[in-house]
Design a protein around this motif. Structure first.
Motif, short mmCIF file in Angstrom:
data_model
loop_
_atom_site.label_atom_id
_atom_site.label_comp_id
_atom_site.label_asym_id
_atom_site.label_seq_id
_atom_site.Cartn_x
_atom_site.Cartn_y
_atom_site.Cartn_z
N ALA A 184 45.21 40.32 35.42
CA ALA A 184 43.99 39.54 35.61
C ALA A 184 42.94 40.35 36.34
O ALA A 184 41.75 40.27 36.05
CB ALA A 184 44.31 38.27 36.38
N GLN A 185 43.37 41.14 37.32
CA GLN A 185 42.43 41.89 38.14
C GLN A 185 41.80 43.05 37.38
O GLN A 185 40.81 43.61 37.85
CB GLN A 185 43.16 42.40 39.40
CG GLN A 185 43.50 41.27 40.38
CD GLN A 185 44.53 41.68 41.39
OE1 GLN A 185 44.91 42.84 41.48
NE2 GLN A 185 45.02 40.72 42.16
N THR A 186 42.36 43.44 36.26
CA THR A 186 41.79 44.55 35.50
C THR A 186 41.14 44.05 34.21
O THR A 186 41.00 44.78 33.25
CB THR A 186 42.87 45.60 35.18
OG1 THR A 186 43.97 44.97 34.51
CG2 THR A 186 43.38 46.25 36.44
N ASN A 187 40.73 42.79 34.20
CA ASN A 187 40.06 42.22 33.05
C ASN A 187 38.58 42.60 33.07
O ASN A 187 37.71 41.80 33.40
CB ASN A 187 40.23 40.69 33.05
CG ASN A 187 39.50 40.04 31.88
OD1 ASN A 187 39.25 40.67 30.86
ND2 ASN A 187 39.15 38.77 32.04
N HIS A 188 38.29 43.85 32.71
CA HIS A 188 36.92 44.35 32.78
C HIS A 188 35.99 43.64 31.79
O HIS A 188 34.78 43.58 32.02
CB HIS A 188 36.90 45.85 32.50
CG HIS A 188 37.80 46.64 33.40
ND1 HIS A 188 37.61 46.70 34.77
CD2 HIS A 188 38.89 47.41 33.14
CE1 HIS A 188 38.55 47.48 35.31
NE2 HIS A 188 39.34 47.91 34.34
N ALA A 189 36.56 43.09 30.72
CA ALA A 189 35.74 42.47 29.68
C ALA A 189 34.90 41.31 30.20
O ALA A 189 33.86 40.98 29.63
CB ALA A 189 36.62 41.99 28.53
N GLN A 190 35.33 40.71 31.30
CA GLN A 190 34.57 39.57 31.85
C GLN A 190 33.17 39.97 32.29
O GLN A 190 32.29 39.12 32.45
CB GLN A 190 35.33 38.96 33.02
CG GLN A 190 35.46 39.89 34.23
CD GLN A 190 36.28 39.27 35.33
OE1 GLN A 190 35.99 38.16 35.79
NE2 GLN A 190 37.33 39.95 35.77
N TRP A 191 32.95 41.28 32.47
CA TRP A 191 31.64 41.76 32.93
C TRP A 191 30.77 42.27 31.79
O TRP A 191 29.67 42.78 32.05
CB TRP A 191 31.83 42.86 33.98
CG TRP A 191 32.70 42.43 35.11
CD1 TRP A 191 33.91 42.94 35.46
CD2 TRP A 191 32.45 41.36 36.04
NE1 TRP A 191 34.43 42.27 36.54
CE2 TRP A 191 33.55 41.29 36.91
CE3 TRP A 191 31.39 40.46 36.19
CZ2 TRP A 191 33.62 40.36 37.92
CZ3 TRP A 191 31.47 39.53 37.21
CH2 TRP A 191 32.58 39.48 38.07
N ASN A 192 31.23 42.16 30.56
CA ASN A 192 30.46 42.70 29.43
C ASN A 192 29.04 42.14 29.37
O ASN A 192 28.08 42.87 29.11
CB ASN A 192 31.19 42.45 28.11
CG ASN A 192 32.25 43.50 27.83
OD1 ASN A 192 32.16 44.63 28.32
ND2 ASN A 192 33.27 43.13 27.08
N ALA A 193 28.90 40.84 29.60
CA ALA A 193 27.57 40.23 29.51
C ALA A 193 26.63 40.81 30.57
O ALA A 193 25.45 41.07 30.29
CB ALA A 193 27.67 38.71 29.67
N ALA A 194 27.15 41.02 31.78
CA ALA A 194 26.33 41.59 32.84
C ALA A 194 25.91 43.02 32.52
O ALA A 194 24.76 43.41 32.73
CB ALA A 194 27.09 41.56 34.16
N GLY A 220 24.28 46.20 40.83
CA GLY A 220 25.37 45.41 41.37
C GLY A 220 25.69 44.24 40.46
O GLY A 220 24.79 43.65 39.87
N PHE A 221 26.96 43.91 40.32
CA PHE A 221 27.36 42.72 39.55
C PHE A 221 28.41 41.96 40.35
O PHE A 221 29.49 42.43 40.62
CB PHE A 221 27.79 43.05 38.11
CG PHE A 221 28.75 44.19 37.94
CD1 PHE A 221 30.00 43.97 37.39
CD2 PHE A 221 28.39 45.50 38.27
CE1 PHE A 221 30.89 45.03 37.19
CE2 PHE A 221 29.27 46.56 38.06
CZ PHE A 221 30.52 46.32 37.54
N GLY A 222 28.01 40.75 40.77
CA GLY A 222 28.78 39.96 41.72
C GLY A 222 30.16 39.60 41.25
O GLY A 222 30.37 39.24 40.09
N GLY A 223 31.12 39.69 42.17
CA GLY A 223 32.50 39.38 41.86
C GLY A 223 33.30 40.58 41.38
O GLY A 223 34.52 40.50 41.21
N SER A 224 32.63 41.69 41.17
CA SER A 224 33.30 42.87 40.62
C SER A 224 34.16 43.58 41.67
O SER A 224 33.99 43.40 42.87
CB SER A 224 32.29 43.86 40.05
OG SER A 224 31.42 44.36 41.06
N GLU A 225 35.08 44.38 41.17
CA GLU A 225 35.95 45.19 42.00
C GLU A 225 35.63 46.66 41.79
O GLU A 225 34.87 47.02 40.87
CB GLU A 225 37.42 44.89 41.68
CG GLU A 225 37.80 43.44 41.96
CD GLU A 225 39.24 43.10 41.58
OE1 GLU A 225 39.93 43.98 41.02
OE2 GLU A 225 39.66 41.96 41.83
#
Length: 221
Positions: free
Chosen positions: A19-29, A74-79
């Motif tokens: 779950a923590q490496t689900n980079h796809a969640q940031w594609n829209a950003a 910056g994109f909030g919530g990112s690691e």
């Protein structure tokens, strides 16, 4: 049933890692950044501010460092690993003169260890140096927020590991915002934060500006 429960508990950390490496969640950003770049090409060789919500929310960053060219990605919530994963898209095109990174806060909250934060920062440095070998990089220490007071021991450990690593590298700098944000009792202080106790108010950013300005001015011109 007990055996099944034991197996599920044993596998739980692995599920969390996925779950923590689900980079796809940031594609829209990331696509929004690219769209903005096409409409209004950002300056080359600027100081790139990148990382999680403390960077994303810093809307006045360009005005706060008027002596240099600045880009905020910056994109909030990112690691930390998210900035590394998307470096080809939100670092490489700008050929930044210097990079200010704030990340690791969400990593610890999501269950990463201090050693993982260190390792992910090392990976970030290696990635951006692979296409910009001389770029200067500043790691802004993980802040001591009210909302994440329980993480204070891990924050201290992660910061210490990154600080020690930075001391061995050329043009990698650890910026200590952690210590100045603590009170005389060694605890997080509400005066730096908005109501949620996590994101900073103007006083918090003013402190960061004062601490970062010498480095940004020195490396951004």
């Amino acid at each position: 049933m007990k055996l099944l429960l034991s197996l599920l508990l044993a596998l739980a950390p692995c599920f969390a890692c996925v779950a923590q490496t689900n980079h796809a969640q940031w594609n829209a950003a990331i696509e929004a950044f690219e769209s903005s770049d096409r409409a209004n090409p950002p300056p080359q060789h600027a100081v790139l501010f990148i990382g999680s919500s403390s960077i994303e929310h810093w809307k006045s960053v360009a005005a706060d460092f008027p002596e240099v060219k600045v880009i905020n990605r910056g994109f909030g919530g990112s690691e930390l690993s998210d900035s590394t994963y998307f470096a080809d898209r939100i670092v490489k095109p700008y050929h930044p003169r210097a990079i200010v990174l704030y990340a690791g806060d969400n990593d610890l909250f999501d269950g990463h260890t201090p050693q993982q934060v260190h390792d992910d920062f090392v990976a970030f440095v290696a990635r951006v140096r692979s296409f910009d070998p001389g770029v200067a990089i500043a790691f802004v220490a993980i802040k001591p927020s009210m909302a994440r007071k329980a993480l204070l021991p891990k924050i201290k450990q992660a910061n210490a590991l990154v600080r020690n690593y930075a001391s061995t590298q050329k043009n990698v700098t650890y910026i200590d915002v952690f210590t100045p944000m603590l009170g005389a009792d060694g605890q997080p202080q509400p005066k730096w934060f908005i109501e949620d106790g996590l994101h900073m108010n103007r006083a918090g950013y003013a402190l960061w500006i004062a601490l970062l300005k010498p480095w940004v001015d020195a490396h951004g011109q």
